[in-house]
Scaffold this motif. Sequence first.
Motif, short mmCIF file in Angstrom:
data_model
loop_
_atom_site.label_atom_id
_atom_site.label_comp_id
_atom_site.label_asym_id
_atom_site.label_seq_id
_atom_site.Cartn_x
_atom_site.Cartn_y
_atom_site.Cartn_z
N ASN A 46 0.81 -1.23 0.00
CA ASN A 46 0.00 0.00 0.00
C ASN A 46 0.84 1.28 0.00
N ASN A 72 -0.28 -12.05 16.04
CA ASN A 72 0.03 -12.83 17.25
C ASN A 72 1.53 -13.15 17.27
N PRO A 73 2.39 -12.14 17.42
CA PRO A 73 3.84 -12.35 17.32
C PRO A 73 4.34 -13.40 18.32
O1 NZQ Z 1 1.34 -8.39 8.44
P1 NZQ Z 1 0.75 -7.51 7.42
O2 NZQ Z 1 1.01 -7.92 6.04
O3 NZQ Z 1 1.07 -6.05 7.68
O4 NZQ Z 1 -0.86 -7.66 7.55
C1 NZQ Z 1 -1.58 -7.38 8.74
C2 NZQ Z 1 -2.01 -8.65 9.48
O5 NZQ Z 1 -2.14 -9.73 8.61
C3 NZQ Z 1 -2.90 -6.78 8.34
N1 NZQ Z 1 -2.84 -5.33 8.20
C4 NZQ Z 1 -2.53 -4.40 9.15
N2 NZQ Z 1 -2.66 -3.17 8.66
C5 NZQ Z 1 -3.06 -3.31 7.35
C6 NZQ Z 1 -3.16 -4.68 7.07
N3 NZQ Z 1 -3.53 -5.14 5.85
C7 NZQ Z 1 -3.80 -4.23 4.91
N4 NZQ Z 1 -3.75 -2.89 5.12
C8 NZQ Z 1 -3.39 -2.40 6.33
N5 NZQ Z 1 -3.38 -1.07 6.54
O6 NZQ Z 1 -3.79 -7.09 9.39
C9 NZQ Z 1 -3.40 -8.31 9.98
C10 NZQ Z 1 -3.52 -8.18 11.47
O7 NZQ Z 1 -2.58 -7.29 11.97
P2 NZQ Z 1 -2.23 -7.31 13.53
O8 NZQ Z 1 -1.21 -6.27 13.82
O9 NZQ Z 1 -1.94 -8.72 13.95
O10 NZQ Z 1 -3.64 -6.92 14.17
P3 NZQ Z 1 -4.01 -6.22 15.52
O11 NZQ Z 1 -3.78 -4.75 15.43
O12 NZQ Z 1 -5.37 -6.68 15.86
O13 NZQ Z 1 -2.97 -6.80 16.60
C11 NZQ Z 1 -3.20 -8.06 17.20
C12 NZQ Z 1 -2.20 -8.34 18.31
O14 NZQ Z 1 -2.27 -7.36 19.34
C13 NZQ Z 1 -2.52 -8.01 20.60
C14 NZQ Z 1 -3.29 -9.24 20.18
O15 NZQ Z 1 -3.34 -10.23 21.16
C15 NZQ Z 1 -2.53 -9.68 18.95
O16 NZQ Z 1 -1.37 -10.40 19.31
N6 NZQ Z 1 -3.18 -7.10 21.55
C16 NZQ Z 1 -2.46 -6.10 22.09
C17 NZQ Z 1 -2.98 -5.26 23.08
C18 NZQ Z 1 -2.22 -4.17 23.70
N7 NZQ Z 1 -1.00 -3.91 23.34
O17 NZQ Z 1 -2.74 -3.50 24.59
C19 NZQ Z 1 -4.34 -5.45 23.59
C20 NZQ Z 1 -5.20 -6.28 22.73
O18 NZQ Z 1 -6.26 -6.78 23.50
C21 NZQ Z 1 -4.51 -7.41 22.06
O19 NZQ Z 1 -4.39 -8.50 22.93
#
Ligand code: NZQ
Length: 388
Positions: A46, A72-73
Amino acid sequence: MLGNFSYKNATKLYFGEESLKYLNNELPKYGKTVQLIYGGGSVKRNGIYDAVVEILNANGKTIVEDAGVMPNPTADKLREGVKLARENSVDFLLAVGGGSCCDYAKAVSVSVNCDDDPWEKYYIRFEEPDCEIIPVGCILTMAGTGSEMNAGSVITNHEQKLKLGHVFGEEVMPKFSILNPRFTMTLPKRQMVSGIYDIFNHICEQYFSGEDDNTSDYIAEALMKSVIHSSLIAVENPEDYEARSNIMWTATWALNTLISCGKQTDWMVHMLGQAVGAITDATHGMTLAAVSLPYYRTVMPCGLPKFVRFAKEVWGVKPEGKTDKEIADEGLKAMEGWMKQIGVAMNLSELGVTEDMIEAIADATVILDGGYKVLDRDGVVEVLKASL
Ligand code: NZQ
Ligand code: ZN
């Protein structure tokens, strides 16, 4: 009554369509070598990656590439990231992605100058950092976790079948986060709604606890109404900038520690959801959605006044001629309708969970005691079975 608390949020935010340019203001504050952390490639497709690299180059930074942070790193990836940072004497960690990249950057930040294994130290023994912490910045591309303005970091260990979070101190919070709602527009719809449900549930986790009349709960209700309203617009038209920007801002406020000030919190839906994630690696927000209704229907009789308030204030349920139980049921029914409308997972079977996995998920569930009803292991199994 509000309990005693101290409050400080150490993260500076830059919000809006122009926000990436402020990276130029922040970079000079940190050293020359930047570990550029990103996921599986969305940022390359993007154009966000190119825009960030251009700014890093213009500021004379040496870039250390750290690609492939998975949703889920994992603990293994964390160890690799720590090694990379040490080998290159990295000065700054810049996460470009969703919560996974941001959480991972925080975990690397507290581990580079520490001899212990990071998984064992922070996620098993829950120790606090006692070494120099590498500063973190975040360019957010997915709205949901709130990681951009908090000190949480969740890591998954597939060998041990555990997904555990550590909430660090303010020194681990991103020094700055850049929130451009346009950056979230390329998210697949499933990820968008997963993030939306994550936001909603973060608010629920802090709301459904305690009986007190406190300011935090009023703020929580306003945030819930905003996310419900904007989500319905965004699922119809994902290009709607106003809705996407409201969702992004609500995500930050849902979990930047403000609405938990001075009150008890629950977090059992997250404990159940993380355990499901540990066994299945399913998308975070979807794991929460799949267990939420059975969990809330289980605890509702013990926190009836709050569920009545939720029904009336958040879902507009009319109380006349109804018992408290009927009002509360109607509130959860309205929530169920909204969840179906936006398209989140309504049960664990949709996430690939089968009955023979329930014991392992229950084993991976951390039981907390801040909610209206403290579940024992049998209670956890019952909620999981009802979620199938
Ligand atoms: O890896 P890429 O290719 O970038 O794709 C990502 C991934 O597959 C995709 N994505 C993200 N931005 C995008 C996009 N695809 C297209 N365009 C975009 N602009 O989305 C997918 C998921 O991304 P991820 O970062 O895993 O999602 P999320 O933001 O939901 O993060 C999840 C993680 O955060 C933890 C969760 O347990 C999980 O491990 N959490 C962290 C918290 C905190 N720090 O306070 C609290 C939450 O409750 C949560 O537990
Ligand atoms: Zn969450």
